[in-house]
Design a protein around this motif. Structure first.
Motif, PDB file in Angstrom:
ATOM      1  N   UNK A 135       0.852  -1.180   0.000  1.00  0.00           N
ATOM      2  CA  UNK A 135       0.000   0.000   0.000  1.00  0.00           C
ATOM      3  C   UNK A 135       0.887   1.229   0.000  1.00  0.00           C
ATOM      4  N   UNK A 136       0.572   2.186  -0.871  1.00  0.00           N
ATOM      5  CA  UNK A 136       1.287   3.452  -0.921  1.00  0.00           C
ATOM      6  C   UNK A 136       0.262   4.576  -0.923  1.00  0.00           C
ATOM      7  N   UNK A 137       0.507   5.618  -0.110  1.00  0.00           N
ATOM      8  CA  UNK A 137      -0.448   6.709   0.025  1.00  0.00           C
ATOM      9  C   UNK A 137       0.274   8.048  -0.048  1.00  0.00           C
ATOM     10  N   UNK A 138      -0.300   8.975  -0.799  1.00  0.00           N
ATOM     11  CA  UNK A 138       0.180  10.350  -0.886  1.00  0.00           C
ATOM     12  C   UNK A 138      -0.834  11.243  -0.183  1.00  0.00           C
ATOM     13  N   UNK A 139      -0.349  12.110   0.722  1.00  0.00           N
ATOM     14  CA  UNK A 139      -1.233  12.959   1.522  1.00  0.00           C
ATOM     15  C   UNK A 139      -0.996  14.435   1.252  1.00  0.00           C
ATOM     16  N   UNK A 140      -2.056  15.222   1.431  1.00  0.00           N
ATOM     17  CA  UNK A 140      -1.931  16.645   1.722  1.00  0.00           C
ATOM     18  C   UNK A 140      -2.746  16.894   2.984  1.00  0.00           C
ATOM     19  N   UNK A 141      -2.129  17.503   3.990  1.00  0.00           N
ATOM     20  CA  UNK A 141      -2.811  17.823   5.236  1.00  0.00           C
ATOM     21  C   UNK A 141      -3.471  19.191   5.117  1.00  0.00           C
ATOM     22  N   UNK A 142      -4.414  19.452   5.997  1.00  0.00           N
ATOM     23  CA  UNK A 142      -5.138  20.718   5.953  1.00  0.00           C
ATOM     24  C   UNK A 142      -4.223  21.918   6.133  1.00  0.00           C
ATOM     25  N   UNK A 143      -3.117  21.722   6.850  1.00  0.00           N
ATOM     26  CA  UNK A 143      -2.178  22.820   7.091  1.00  0.00           C
ATOM     27  C   UNK A 143      -1.083  22.922   6.030  1.00  0.00           C
ATOM     28  N   UNK A 144      -1.292  22.221   4.900  1.00  0.00           N
ATOM     29  CA  UNK A 144      -0.405  22.284   3.736  1.00  0.00           C
ATOM     30  C   UNK A 144       0.883  21.473   3.895  1.00  0.00           C
ATOM     31  N   UNK A 145       1.014  20.694   4.947  1.00  0.00           N
ATOM     32  CA  UNK A 145       2.097  19.720   5.031  1.00  0.00           C
ATOM     33  C   UNK A 145       1.789  18.595   4.045  1.00  0.00           C
ATOM     34  N   UNK A 146       2.831  18.063   3.408  1.00  0.00           N
ATOM     35  CA  UNK A 146       2.659  16.903   2.536  1.00  0.00           C
ATOM     36  C   UNK A 146       3.128  15.654   3.265  1.00  0.00           C
ATOM     37  N   UNK A 147       2.777  14.481   2.734  1.00  0.00           N
ATOM     38  CA  UNK A 147       3.179  13.256   3.399  1.00  0.00           C
ATOM     39  C   UNK A 147       3.030  12.029   2.526  1.00  0.00           C
ATOM     40  N   UNK A 148       3.700  10.963   2.937  1.00  0.00           N
ATOM     41  CA  UNK A 148       3.586   9.666   2.279  1.00  0.00           C
ATOM     42  C   UNK A 148       3.510   8.579   3.341  1.00  0.00           C
ATOM     43  N   UNK A 149       2.898   7.458   2.960  1.00  0.00           N
ATOM     44  CA  UNK A 149       2.774   6.296   3.848  1.00  0.00           C
ATOM     45  C   UNK A 149       2.950   5.046   3.015  1.00  0.00           C
ATOM     46  N   UNK A 150       3.560   4.032   3.603  1.00  0.00           N
ATOM     47  CA  UNK A 150       3.702   2.747   2.916  1.00  0.00           C
ATOM     48  C   UNK A 150       3.582   1.609   3.912  1.00  0.00           C
ATOM     49  N   UNK A 151       3.032   0.496   3.456  1.00  0.00           N
ATOM     50  CA  UNK A 151       2.949  -0.729   4.252  1.00  0.00           C
ATOM     51  C   UNK A 151       3.098  -1.910   3.309  1.00  0.00           C
ATOM     52  N   UNK A 152       3.928  -2.864   3.690  1.00  0.00           N
ATOM     53  CA  UNK A 152       4.224  -4.025   2.852  1.00  0.00           C
ATOM     54  C   UNK A 152       3.837  -5.296   3.602  1.00  0.00           C
ATOM     55  N   UNK A 153       3.078  -6.154   2.938  1.00  0.00           N
ATOM     56  CA  UNK A 153       2.808  -7.498   3.447  1.00  0.00           C
ATOM     57  C   UNK A 153       3.378  -8.481   2.431  1.00  0.00           C
ATOM     58  N   UNK A 154       4.309  -9.271   2.796  1.00  0.00           N
ATOM     59  CA  UNK A 154       4.939  -9.348   4.108  1.00  0.00           C
ATOM     60  C   UNK A 154       6.444  -9.212   3.879  1.00  0.00           C
TER      61      UNK A 154
END
Length: 345
Positions: free
Chosen positions: A222-241
């Motif tokens: 899973x890969x996720x690209x974020x924008x937060x309400x305060x304009x910070x950017x972000x990414x998230x990843x999770x790998x199985x397994x």
């Protein structure tokens, strides 16, 4: 009646759900905590856990209603399938007992709000099972960010992977309704909670799930690209397994800090060599339930605000919707919006 250990009240609790994780909770608490003990347990398969209940000296029954009717029980811990959480939290709240719910609190923001509101109306404590918050590395990362030493926050990266999905803990975990989004309900939601805690509410997400092998024993990312309400950017990843890996890295205009695993934090400052701090390990499950017991007795507030709980579920819901629609999802909208992030957005 509750017993006492020194001047600290020992909360009499019941645990509902005695699968893999429910047993982990009991093993971390029973006979070890000076603040909470289990006097009752609930399992839909009682024959499979009778020896376990006897070993840990608590009564066993098959229905939540049994423990809600027991006046000795002051708090209820839910380690049940995800889709049951909202209704069960509300039912416990109506009984006037404190409730601790394993993550995720709910699958949708509206349900998370219902659960939180039921607890607030009943005047009872709501605890949430996000034990990674109690890791020394994450405790220190929150303190570093709050201190302002990193300057203006710009970006957050988060990754949590493990081998747990190679073990078929229970059939219900294979259900798309209970475990949507690959590893999001297992490892992913822990780092999602971390980035929401550090970055605030999420404004929009774009997520992808790539599956190489379906349940059981899945192989997916899973890969996720974020924008937060305060304009910070972000990414998230999770790998199985893949072997255990945890990293949450916060970047500011004056430096960055990254929590690595449970006990290490690396601080990066301009013109300086990276500095690594090592912390003594803690039992995060024990710490989590001690914090819950302290909140129930009124000693200290539970350290996870309900606003964080709701914001995390809102982001989770958006991630699942984005995976399903292969589109960017803006939170708060009735349906997903399909668009490409504009340059410099």
């Amino acid at each position: 009646m509750s017993s006492y250990s020194g001047d600290i009240k020992l909360i009499d609790a019941a645990i509902v759900g005695l699968g893999w994780w429910g047993k982990n909770i009991v093993n971390a608490v029973q006979g070890k905590s000076t603040r909470l003990r289990f006097i009752r347990g609930v399992s839909k398969e009682p024959d499979s856990v009778r020896d376990f209940a006897a070993q840990h000296k608590f009564e066993l029954s098959t229905e939540l209603a049994d423990v809600l009717a027991d006046q000795r029980v002051q708090a209820v811990v839910l380690a049940t399938p995800h889709t049951l959480h909202t209704a069960q939290v509300i039912e416990v709240a109506k009984s006037g007992k404190a409730v601790f719910c394993e993550k995720p609190l709910a699958m949708k923001k509206a349900d998370a709000l219902r659960a939180v509101q039921a607890c607030e109306q009943a005047g009872i404590v709501l605890g949430l099972g996000t034990n990674k918050r109690f890791w020394p590395s994450m405790r220190e990362l929150r303190q570093v960010v709050a201190s302002g030493v990193l300057g203006e926050l710009l970006h957050i990266e988060a990754h949590y992977s493990n081998l747990n999905s190679n073990k078929n803990f229970a059939t219900w975990r294979d259900s798309p309704a209970e475990s949507p989004g690959g590893g999001m309900t297992g490892s992913g939601i822990h780092v999602l909670d971390a980035v929401v805690t550090l970055g605030g509410p999420v404004r929009r997400v774009h997520a992808q799930l790539i599956s190489r092998k379906p349940q059981p024993d899945p192989l997916d990312t899973v890969s996720v690209l974020f924008e937060f309400e305060n304009r910070i950017s972000g990414t998230l990843a999770a790998v199985r397994a893949t072997p255990f890996y945890w990293r949450v890295h916060v970047f500011g205009d004056k430096g960055s800090a990254e929590a690595l695993g449970e006990n290490d934090l690396v601080l990066h400052r301009a013109g300086e060599k990276p500095r690594t701090a090592h912390f003594e390990p803690v039992d995060s499950l024990s710490a989590e339930f001690d914090a819950f017991a302290d909140a129930v007795t009124g000693t200290t507030p539970y350290p996870i605000p309900t606003s964080h709980m709701v914001n995390t579920v809102a982001a989770f819901e958006a991630v699942i919707k984005s995976i399903a629609t292969q589109a960017t999802v803006t939170l708060g909208e009735a349906s997903a919006q399909e668009f490409i992030f504009p340059p410099n957005s």
